[in-house]
Design an enzyme around this catalytic site. Structure first.
Site, short mmCIF file in Angstrom:
data_model
loop_
_atom_site.label_atom_id
_atom_site.label_comp_id
_atom_site.label_asym_id
_atom_site.label_seq_id
_atom_site.Cartn_x
_atom_site.Cartn_y
_atom_site.Cartn_z
N GLY A 9 -32.57 12.61 -47.01
CA GLY A 9 -33.94 12.57 -46.47
C GLY A 9 -34.57 11.22 -46.73
O GLY A 9 -35.78 11.11 -46.99
N GLY A 12 -37.88 9.52 -44.80
CA GLY A 12 -39.22 10.10 -44.90
C GLY A 12 -40.19 9.24 -45.68
O GLY A 12 -39.87 8.12 -46.11
N GLN A 13 -41.40 9.78 -45.86
CA GLN A 13 -42.48 9.02 -46.50
C GLN A 13 -42.08 8.54 -47.90
O GLN A 13 -42.21 7.37 -48.23
CB GLN A 13 -43.77 9.87 -46.59
N ASP A 35 -30.02 10.68 -43.74
CA ASP A 35 -31.06 11.52 -43.14
C ASP A 35 -30.42 12.27 -41.97
O ASP A 35 -29.30 11.94 -41.56
CB ASP A 35 -32.24 10.67 -42.64
N ILE A 36 -31.15 13.23 -41.44
CA ILE A 36 -30.59 14.01 -40.33
C ILE A 36 -30.65 13.23 -39.01
O ILE A 36 -29.95 13.56 -38.06
CB ILE A 36 -31.31 15.37 -40.19
N ASP A 53 -26.82 16.20 -42.62
CA ASP A 53 -27.70 17.37 -42.57
C ASP A 53 -27.67 18.02 -43.95
O ASP A 53 -26.63 18.50 -44.40
CB ASP A 53 -27.19 18.34 -41.49
N TYR A 143 -44.00 26.99 -48.03
CA TYR A 143 -43.58 25.75 -48.72
C TYR A 143 -43.69 25.93 -50.24
O TYR A 143 -42.75 25.62 -50.98
CB TYR A 143 -44.49 24.62 -48.24
N LYS A 147 -40.78 25.95 -53.20
CA LYS A 147 -40.80 25.04 -54.35
C LYS A 147 -40.76 25.83 -55.66
O LYS A 147 -40.09 25.45 -56.62
CB LYS A 147 -42.03 24.14 -54.30
N ILE A 173 -49.27 12.34 -51.77
CA ILE A 173 -48.84 10.95 -51.95
C ILE A 173 -49.43 10.07 -50.85
O ILE A 173 -49.30 10.38 -49.66
CB ILE A 173 -47.30 10.83 -51.94
P1 NAD Z 1 -41.09 13.65 -45.15
O1 NAD Z 1 -41.32 14.80 -44.26
O2 NAD Z 1 -41.85 12.39 -44.92
O3 NAD Z 1 -39.53 13.27 -45.14
C1 NAD Z 1 -38.52 14.23 -45.16
C2 NAD Z 1 -37.27 13.61 -44.57
O4 NAD Z 1 -36.26 14.62 -44.58
C3 NAD Z 1 -37.44 13.13 -43.11
O5 NAD Z 1 -36.97 11.82 -42.96
C4 NAD Z 1 -36.59 14.11 -42.31
O6 NAD Z 1 -35.97 13.52 -41.17
C5 NAD Z 1 -35.55 14.51 -43.35
N1 NAD Z 1 -34.92 15.79 -43.03
C6 NAD Z 1 -35.47 16.89 -42.45
N2 NAD Z 1 -34.55 17.84 -42.31
C7 NAD Z 1 -33.39 17.33 -42.79
C8 NAD Z 1 -32.07 17.84 -42.92
N3 NAD Z 1 -31.75 19.07 -42.49
N4 NAD Z 1 -31.15 17.04 -43.48
C9 NAD Z 1 -31.44 15.80 -43.91
N5 NAD Z 1 -32.67 15.26 -43.81
C10 NAD Z 1 -33.63 16.03 -43.26
O7 NAD Z 1 -41.27 14.17 -46.66
P2 NAD Z 1 -41.76 13.33 -47.93
O8 NAD Z 1 -43.23 13.31 -47.92
O9 NAD Z 1 -41.00 12.06 -48.03
O10 NAD Z 1 -41.32 14.33 -49.09
C11 NAD Z 1 -40.13 14.18 -49.83
C12 NAD Z 1 -40.06 15.29 -50.86
O11 NAD Z 1 -41.22 15.21 -51.72
C13 NAD Z 1 -40.08 16.70 -50.27
O12 NAD Z 1 -39.28 17.55 -51.05
C14 NAD Z 1 -41.52 17.13 -50.40
O13 NAD Z 1 -41.63 18.51 -50.50
C15 NAD Z 1 -41.90 16.45 -51.71
N6 NAD Z 1 -43.35 16.25 -51.82
C16 NAD Z 1 -44.00 15.35 -51.01
C17 NAD Z 1 -45.38 15.18 -51.14
C18 NAD Z 1 -46.15 14.19 -50.28
O14 NAD Z 1 -47.37 14.08 -50.40
N7 NAD Z 1 -45.49 13.43 -49.43
C19 NAD Z 1 -46.09 15.92 -52.11
C20 NAD Z 1 -45.41 16.85 -52.88
C21 NAD Z 1 -44.03 16.99 -52.76
#
Ligand code: NAD
Length: 317
Positions: A9, A12-13, A35-36, A53, A143, A147, A173
């Site tokens: 992943g 992602g952010q 990433d996927i 995936d 969600y 968790k 974040i």
């Molecule tokens: P995001 O949604 O920005 O990124 C998630 C990434 O996972 C994306 O790039 C997506 O393409 C990829 N993805 C989706 N399905 C997939 C799959 N089947 N296989 C591989 N990759 C896949 O999420 P984020 O904000 O970067 O969060 C990362 C982690 O941190 C997550 O577990 C989230 O729950 C946790 N989190 C984030 C926040 C926040 O504010 N951003 C807060 C609390 C917890």
């Protein structure tokens, strides 16, 4: 052990910024991004990248063996707001991917795991102010349920099989490089974009909704330091409370107005208001501070300055 890292992943952010930071520390060839899909060209073109995936256990094992990975950061997940639209998809992705990684560690194929939890593990019945590490947890979103279940399984795999899994309950974040992926705290990123682009923001939460938040740089440093800490100092194997700042949309408006006095906001709460109302307003993270030396750096005004300065510079490119 020199970490040979797989980030799942990574587009992602959080995953994207984590990838750059870990490459800085451990070297480009020791950090494999995956990433996927190819949805972040900066990450895809920045070093070794694999399409993977997170729900595919066989593909994950093949990738881990191909690069002799010993450490996995599992960042793929479906977040809170999107999860409410696709509950079963959120359940499948968030739980299956964790089992695949935990089972690789149980089998001795990998040695160490980072898996993020969230303040979404808490619910309506949790004390909202200075929420303790150990407290009532009745999450009301799918969600949050994934968790909380994940936390229990992490602790179980540590106790039963000695799996070295480490976890943080991230708050919302805030970052400028990559857009957030469908969470309830996304307003606190969108508001800076709209302040610069349009001078106005229509907020999906009400003005006095306080939520725990953190600047990306703090979140990345927390992640790097919990993973670098000696195993014996990680005393909590479910997930650590982690805190930096806590603020309302109205607080952000006041902070933005110090830079952009003409900025205007309107409030139109949607379904995300109920999610936000079920979460803590501030977090007690004393265990993280005592056990592995966590310390945040960025206040709300620091975050505002960082966001406006960096987004403005990005607009000019
Ligand atoms: P995001 O949604 O920005 O990124 C998630 C990434 O996972 C994306 O790039 C997506 O393409 C990829 N993805 C989706 N399905 C997939 C799959 N089947 N296989 C591989 N990759 C896949 O999420 P984020 O904000 O970067 O969060 C990362 C982690 O941190 C997550 O577990 C989230 O729950 C946790 N989190 C984030 C926040 C926040 O504010 N951003 C807060 C609390 C917890």
């Amino acid at each position: 052990m020199t970490p040979k890292i797989l980030i799942v992943g990574a587009c992602g952010q959080i995953g994207s910024e984590l990838t750059f930071r870990l490459r800085q520390i451990y070297g480009d060839t020791n950090v494999i991004a995956s990433d996927i899909s190819y949805n972040n060209s900066e990450i895809v073109n920045s070093g070794i990248f694999e399409i993977l995936d997170a729900k595919d256990a066989t593909a994950m094992k093949i990738c881990v063996e191909k690069y002799k990975i010993n450490t996995v950061y599992l960042m793929a997940a479906m977040l809170s707001a999107t999860g409410e639209k696709f509950p079963l998809k959120a359940w499948d992705l968030n739980t299956e991917s964790l089992f695949h990684v935990l089972d690789l560690a149980k089998a001795g194929v990998i040695k160490k795991i980072f898996w993020p939890s969230s303040i979404a593990v808490f619910g309506q019945t949790t004390p909202k102010q200075n929420t303790p590490q150990y407290t009532i947890m009745e999450p009301s979103t799918v969600y949050g349920i994934t968790k909380q279940v994940g936390e229990r399984w992490c602790e179980y795999y540590y106790n039963k099989y000695g799996v070295d899994v480490r976890s943080i309950r991230y708050p919302g974040i805030i970052s400028w490089k990559t857009l957030p992926g469908g969470g309830t705290t996304d307003y606190a990123v969108d508001i800076y974009h709209k302040a610069l682009e349009e001078g106005h923001y229509d907020c999906f939460l009400s003005e006095n909704t306080a939520l725990p938040m953190m600047y990306m740089d703090d979140a990345i440093e927390a992640t790097v330091s919990i993973m670098a800490a000696p195993s014996e100092s990680i005393k909590i194997r479910s997930s650590y409370n982690l805190s930096a700042v806590s603020f309302t949309p109205n607080d952000v408006v006041k902070s933005i107005k110090k830079h952009l006095p003409e900025f205007k906001i309107t409030y139109n709460p949607d379904f995300r208001q109920a999610i936000a109302d079920s979460w803590p307003q501030s977090i007690d993270d004393s265990h993280a501070r005592e056990d592995w030396g966590w310390n945040h750096k960025f206040s709300l005004d620091d975050i505002t300055t960082e966001m406006l300065t960096n987004l403005k510079a990005k607009q000019k490119i």
